[in-house]
Design an enzyme around this catalytic site. Structure first.
Site, PDB file in Angstrom:
ATOM      1  CB  SER A 126      -0.938  -0.006   1.213  1.00  0.00           C
ATOM      2  OG  SER A 126      -0.194  -0.189   2.405  1.00  0.00           O
ATOM      3  CG  ASP A 140      -2.057  -9.486  11.014  1.00  0.00           C
ATOM      4  OD1 ASP A 140      -0.871  -9.534  10.613  1.00  0.00           O
ATOM      5  OD2 ASP A 140      -2.374  -9.460  12.222  1.00  0.00           O
ATOM      6  CB  VAL A 141       1.450 -11.178   6.427  1.00  0.00           C
ATOM      7  CG1 VAL A 141       1.005 -10.624   5.089  1.00  0.00           C
ATOM      8  CG2 VAL A 141       2.359 -10.200   7.157  1.00  0.00           C
ATOM      9  CG  ASN A 147       7.542  -4.402   1.281  1.00  0.00           C
ATOM     10  OD1 ASN A 147       8.636  -3.858   1.339  1.00  0.00           O
ATOM     11  ND2 ASN A 147       6.414  -3.766   1.561  1.00  0.00           N
ATOM     12  CB  SER A 192      16.731  -4.882   7.379  1.00  0.00           C
ATOM     13  OG  SER A 192      17.482  -3.791   7.893  1.00  0.00           O
ATOM     14  CE1 TYR A 220      12.362  -3.845  10.560  1.00  0.00           C
ATOM     15  CE2 TYR A 220      14.726  -3.423  10.524  1.00  0.00           C
ATOM     16  CZ  TYR A 220      13.496  -3.445   9.877  1.00  0.00           C
ATOM     17  OH  TYR A 220      13.414  -3.066   8.548  1.00  0.00           O
ATOM     18  CB  ALA A 227      16.032 -11.174  16.246  1.00  0.00           C
TER      19      ALA A 227
HETATM   20  P1  NAP Z   1       6.194   1.298   5.667  1.00  0.00           P
HETATM   21  O1  NAP Z   1       6.125   2.515   4.811  1.00  0.00           O
HETATM   22  O2  NAP Z   1       5.886   1.411   7.111  1.00  0.00           O
HETATM   23  O3  NAP Z   1       5.268   0.179   4.998  1.00  0.00           O
HETATM   24  C1  NAP Z   1       5.043  -1.042   5.621  1.00  0.00           C
HETATM   25  C2  NAP Z   1       3.979  -1.787   4.864  1.00  0.00           C
HETATM   26  O4  NAP Z   1       3.753  -3.052   5.518  1.00  0.00           O
HETATM   27  C3  NAP Z   1       2.638  -1.095   4.815  1.00  0.00           C
HETATM   28  O5  NAP Z   1       2.091  -1.264   3.525  1.00  0.00           O
HETATM   29  C4  NAP Z   1       1.798  -1.844   5.849  1.00  0.00           C
HETATM   30  O6  NAP Z   1       0.404  -1.831   5.522  1.00  0.00           O
HETATM   31  C5  NAP Z   1       2.355  -3.234   5.711  1.00  0.00           C
HETATM   32  N1  NAP Z   1       2.096  -4.046   6.889  1.00  0.00           N
HETATM   33  C6  NAP Z   1       2.515  -3.811   8.154  1.00  0.00           C
HETATM   34  N2  NAP Z   1       2.098  -4.800   8.979  1.00  0.00           N
HETATM   35  C7  NAP Z   1       1.410  -5.672   8.198  1.00  0.00           C
HETATM   36  C8  NAP Z   1       0.719  -6.885   8.453  1.00  0.00           C
HETATM   37  N3  NAP Z   1       0.662  -7.405   9.695  1.00  0.00           N
HETATM   38  N4  NAP Z   1       0.102  -7.521   7.437  1.00  0.00           N
HETATM   39  C9  NAP Z   1       0.125  -7.005   6.179  1.00  0.00           C
HETATM   40  N5  NAP Z   1       0.767  -5.847   5.873  1.00  0.00           N
HETATM   41  C10 NAP Z   1       1.393  -5.200   6.863  1.00  0.00           C
HETATM   42  O7  NAP Z   1       7.637   0.642   5.613  1.00  0.00           O
HETATM   43  P2  NAP Z   1       8.755   0.560   4.469  1.00  0.00           P
HETATM   44  O8  NAP Z   1       9.881   1.412   4.900  1.00  0.00           O
HETATM   45  O9  NAP Z   1       8.173   0.721   3.126  1.00  0.00           O
HETATM   46  O10 NAP Z   1       9.218  -0.949   4.709  1.00  0.00           O
HETATM   47  C11 NAP Z   1       8.934  -2.011   3.826  1.00  0.00           C
HETATM   48  C12 NAP Z   1       9.850  -3.172   4.162  1.00  0.00           C
HETATM   49  O11 NAP Z   1      11.208  -2.772   4.010  1.00  0.00           O
HETATM   50  C13 NAP Z   1       9.715  -3.673   5.601  1.00  0.00           C
HETATM   51  O12 NAP Z   1       9.830  -5.079   5.640  1.00  0.00           O
HETATM   52  C14 NAP Z   1      10.902  -3.031   6.285  1.00  0.00           C
HETATM   53  O13 NAP Z   1      11.306  -3.773   7.412  1.00  0.00           O
HETATM   54  C15 NAP Z   1      11.929  -3.083   5.174  1.00  0.00           C
HETATM   55  N6  NAP Z   1      13.039  -2.151   5.348  1.00  0.00           N
HETATM   56  C16 NAP Z   1      12.818  -0.799   5.365  1.00  0.00           C
HETATM   57  C17 NAP Z   1      13.895   0.059   5.547  1.00  0.00           C
HETATM   58  C18 NAP Z   1      13.739   1.549   5.562  1.00  0.00           C
HETATM   59  O14 NAP Z   1      14.747   2.239   5.832  1.00  0.00           O
HETATM   60  N7  NAP Z   1      12.582   2.104   5.292  1.00  0.00           N
HETATM   61  C19 NAP Z   1      15.184  -0.474   5.716  1.00  0.00           C
HETATM   62  C20 NAP Z   1      15.365  -1.840   5.691  1.00  0.00           C
HETATM   63  C21 NAP Z   1      14.282  -2.676   5.504  1.00  0.00           C
HETATM   64  P3  NAP Z   1      -0.579  -0.712   6.144  1.00  0.00           P
HETATM   65  O15 NAP Z   1       0.076   0.611   5.929  1.00  0.00           O
HETATM   66  O16 NAP Z   1      -1.817  -0.871   5.404  1.00  0.00           O
HETATM   67  O17 NAP Z   1      -0.667  -1.025   7.594  1.00  0.00           O
END
Ligand code: NAP
Length: 248
Positions: A15, A64-65, A91, A143, A156, A158
């Site tokens: 999303s 909710d995954v 993701n 990550s 996180y 872990a």
């Molecule tokens: P984000 O903007 O917070 O987006 C997270 C997404 O995950 C949202 O679409 C959210 O949906 C969805 N989500 C959360 N809990 C969920 C659940 N229980 N079931 C289904 N969907 C769920 O984060 P992002 O930065 O884009 O991160 C995406 C991925 O990249 C994550 O795995 C994060 O750990 C990884 N990552 C991010 C960074 C960074 O610096 N941003 C760095 C390393 C890794 P809703 O909004 O609808 O709740």
């Protein structure tokens, strides 16, 4: 040129942020898209409009995954709606930061449940589908902190280290069925997840990155496209950093 014409992809957490960038990138290159999300309906609707404008089929699934049964039901619905799935991008992820000393049990459990178990749940429920088709491209978003650790992120880091172990295991289990499973390890990316940090912290972190900038969601989406395509057909069990050189 990369073409995903005729392919269908599921993107969890599609999303917004990195997931939205991946969903749009795959759609731009010809794939139809199923978006799994859990909270933000307006953001999910925006992503749908962006993909529809590209002329691709797109549907959203409120799921909710971390919930095994809910994931199972939605995977069945997705397969019914699209007929088949070729690409699974895990993701969806959350953070609940704090020093291990003061971390609440519920915050540890929630992060492991979404980031690690959620990835397992989706793979588990699509496993037979990919196996029978003898084709599948699984891309897990880990990550860099899953490789390096990070103070304040015991849960996180872990969970992401677990995603890396899971990636390699699934790669071994499914390699002979022409299903690849790889992980992307993003560094410090400009999304809502990092927007909570103060400008001062963000500037300090960017200064410590050899490329002197945060990454953008599209930097991750470009690699996801490659790993979701047949250009990467002899690559499996790999973890690739996209971090501007931060953790080399
Ligand atoms: P984000 O903007 O917070 O987006 C997270 C997404 O995950 C949202 O679409 C959210 O949906 C969805 N989500 C959360 N809990 C969920 C659940 N229980 N079931 C289904 N969907 C769920 O984060 P992002 O930065 O884009 O991160 C995406 C991925 O990249 C994550 O795995 C994060 O750990 C990884 N990552 C991010 C960074 C960074 O610096 N941003 C760095 C390393 C890794 P809703 O909004 O609808 O709740």
């Amino acid at each position: 040129m990369i073409s995903l014409e005729g392919k269908t992809a599921v993107v969890t957490g599609g999303s917004q942020g990195i997931g939205r960038a991946i969903a749009c990138k795959l759609a731009e290159n010809g794939a139809d898209i199923a978006i799994v999300y859990v909270g933000n309906q307006d953001r999910a609707a925006e992503t749908v409009s962006m993909i529809e404008a590209m002329g691709r089929k797109v549907k959203t699934y409120y799921c909710d995954v971390s919930n095994f049964e809910e994931s199972k039901e939605n995977v069945a619905k997705i397969i019914e709606d699209f007929g088949k799935i070729d690409i699974l991008v895990n993701n969806a992820g959350i953070t609940r930061d704090g020093l291990a000393l003061s971390m609440k049990e519920s915050d540890f459990d929630a992060v492991i449940a979404v980031n690690l178990k959620g990835t397992f749940n989706m793979i588990h429920h699509f496993y037979q589908h990919f196996m029978k088709k003898r084709y599948g491209k699984i891309v897990n978003i880990a990550s860099v902190v899953g490789m390096t650790g990070n103070a304040g992120q015991a849960n996180y880091s872990a969970s992401k280290a677990g995603v890396i172990g899971l990636t390699k295991t699934i790669a071994k289990e499914l390699a002979s069925r022409h299903v690849t499973c790889n992980a992307i390890a993003p560094g410090f990316i400009n999304t809502d997840m990092t927007a909570v940090l103060s400008d001062k912290v963000k500037e300090g972190m960017a200064a410590a990155i050899p490329m002197k900038r945060m990454g953008e969601p599209e930097d991750i989406a470009n690699l996801a496209l490659f790993l979701a395509s047949d250009l990467s057909s002899y690559i499996t069990g790999e973890v690739i950093r996209v971090d501007g050189g931060m953790c080399m």
